[in-house]
Design an enzyme around this catalytic site. Structure first.
Site, short mmCIF file in Angstrom:
data_model
loop_
_atom_site.label_atom_id
_atom_site.label_comp_id
_atom_site.label_asym_id
_atom_site.label_seq_id
_atom_site.Cartn_x
_atom_site.Cartn_y
_atom_site.Cartn_z
N HIS A 121 0.84 -1.21 0.00
CA HIS A 121 0.00 0.00 0.00
C HIS A 121 0.87 1.25 0.00
O HIS A 121 1.02 1.93 1.02
CB HIS A 121 -0.95 -0.01 1.19
CG HIS A 121 -2.05 -1.02 1.07
ND1 HIS A 121 -2.04 -2.20 1.78
CD2 HIS A 121 -3.17 -1.03 0.30
CE1 HIS A 121 -3.13 -2.89 1.47
NE2 HIS A 121 -3.83 -2.21 0.57
N ASN A 122 1.42 1.55 -1.14
CA ASN A 122 2.30 2.70 -1.32
C ASN A 122 1.92 3.46 -2.59
O ASN A 122 0.93 3.12 -3.24
CB ASN A 122 3.76 2.26 -1.35
CG ASN A 122 4.00 1.14 -2.36
OD1 ASN A 122 3.49 1.19 -3.48
ND2 ASN A 122 4.77 0.13 -1.98
#
Length: 447
Positions: free
Chosen positions: A173-174
């Site tokens: 989750h970047n």
């Protein structure tokens, strides 16, 4: 019991009267109510969670007066703003960012609508600025800058804010995930069944929601936030906790950047509300809700895309597809994403084990293997959604391509799982494998 965490320009201090407390909470209610009545969150008010603080037993002393806290937050906001100001590019034409593109990155952008687009390569070519670069390009390609009379410098500033509020420490989750979802959304917006009815507002909403749908993700899931009594969990009453935070944070950045300040009040109100509706739709707990509704529309053939409400629903479905499209990518890309998301799961499991919490499903590296996780994900989440999406779009090259990749990738994971199954039997005289592997094998072998 009370826990207090305050960010000082990237550093976090902790004060807990109860030395056995194993919860993480944030300072106060950092929401800001704008003229629209929609609550936003101040950018940076919820710092990246430092889980080393879960078992910190050293008292750090009192924070002090409310005035000191206010000064601290004000300095924090100045710190964020100064970083942005240092990155502002000079006023120029709509193509001002092209001067910074490497030749290969510019060539990749010319093929941004291709499903084999390699976002990992693009991120390297843009020196880690894939999200900002991609969005600037897509806003220009779709004519959104001209249509909404957006200031290019302000747009760039806003996109930098979004990109910086993703955490590169997260394996999955970047900002690269956000860029990947945005590129997929761009592909879906070009599907003829949908594209023929979309307005500029629809397109801008779709791209903004894709770019910001996971902003400031802490790298752990909602159940973790709930069982550690995280401030966000109580703030949103344990319902769509992360998605609400992503949405409110996005609203905060839109207002702080003043990207849409020149538009009429009722237009910005509508944009903020629709962004929320789109981002909240990515909550995986609402998967069946949207699948049932989509199936009903398709079976009854009552979708009317001339109707703004039906178009918005299909934008929600498109964003949900884009968010979980990794299994539909080329194997080399899909495998990287699978390894990244499982690494994030395993990190959460390690934290839960370290702090004597119950290990969440799929987060136990000793029991939950990547192949078994991926096969289950594809079977119960991805396939049902993408089969319905293909039913909606018709027999388009993109839908066919995605389903073909999905089936091939699932077959490869199944093969790897069988190899692990055989290896487990040869190394275990009892001939037993982990429960999730055994269940997955049985389900996959059932005709």
């Amino acid at each position: 019991m009370s826990c207090l965490m305050v960010e000082r320009c990237g550093e976090i201090s902790f004060d807990s009267p109860d030395q056995n407390a194993k919860c993480v909470r944030m300072l106060g209610d950092a929401r800001v109510r704008g003229q629209t009545g929609v609550l936003s969150e101040r950018r940076g008010s919820y710092p990246f969670i430092d889980f080393r603080l879960l078992n910190n037993t050293t008292l750090s002393g009192e924070i002090g007066t409310k005035k000191k806290v206010k000064r601290l937050l004000s300095f924090q906001r100045y710190f964020h703003a100064s970083r942005l100001l240092r990155g502002i590019v000079p006023q120029a034409s709509l193509y001002l960012l092209d001067e910074d593109y490497l030749g290969q990155a510019r060539h990749m952008l010319s093929k941004v609508g291709m499903w084999d687009f390699d976002i990992f390569l693009f991120d390297r070519l843009t020196n880690g600025n894939s999200l900002v670069t991609l969005l600037c390009h897509l806003f220009n390609v779709h004519g959104l800058i001209h249509h909404f009379q957006l200031d290019m410098v302000t747009l760039h500033r806003f996109l930098v804010m979004v990109q910086e509020d993703y955490h590169s420490q997260n394996p999955y989750h970047n900002a690269v995930h956000a860029a990947d979802v945005t590129q997929a959304m761009h592909c879906y917006l070009r599907e003829p069944k949908l594209a023929n009815f979309l307005t500029p507002s629809d397109i801008m909403l779709g791209l903004l929601a894709a770019a910001a749908h996971d902003v400031d993700h802490p790298g752990v899931n909602q159940p973790f936030l709930i069982k550690t009594k995280h401030h966000l969990a109580s703030l949103y009453q344990n319902v769509s906790v992360l998605e609400n935070h992503h949405w409110r944070s996005t609203i905060g950045m839109l207002r702080e950047s003043r990207l849409l300040a020149h538009l009429p009040k009722e237009v910005t109100q509508d944009i903020e509300q629709q962004l929320g509706s789109l981002i909240l739709a990515t909550d995986i707990n609402r998967q069946n809700e949207f699948l049932i509704r989509l199936k009903s529309h398709l079976d009854n053939q009552d979708l009317r895309l001339e109707d703004a409400q039906d178009r918005h629903f299909m934008l929600q479905i498109a964003l949900k597809c884009a968010d979980i499209c990794n299994p539909c990518r080329l194997w080399d890309l899909s495998k990287q994403w699978s390894e990244r998301v499982c690494e994030e799961f395993y990190r959460q499991g390690d934290l839960e084990q370290k702090f004597e919490l119950e290990i969440s499903p799929l987060c136990n590296q000793q029991k939950d293997t990547i192949p078994s996780i991926q096969i289950g994900f594809m079977t119960y989440i991805v396939e049902p959604l993408f089969e319905r999406w293909a039913q909606f779009t018709g027999d388009t090259p993109l839908s066919g391509n995605m389903l073909n990749h999905l089936r091939r990738n699932k077959a490869k994971w199944r093969s790897l799982l069988h190899k692990q199954h055989g290896s487990s039997r040869s190394n275990d005289h009892s001939g037993q494998v982990t429960g999730i592997q055994e269940q997955t094998l049985k389900k996959e072998e059932t005709p």
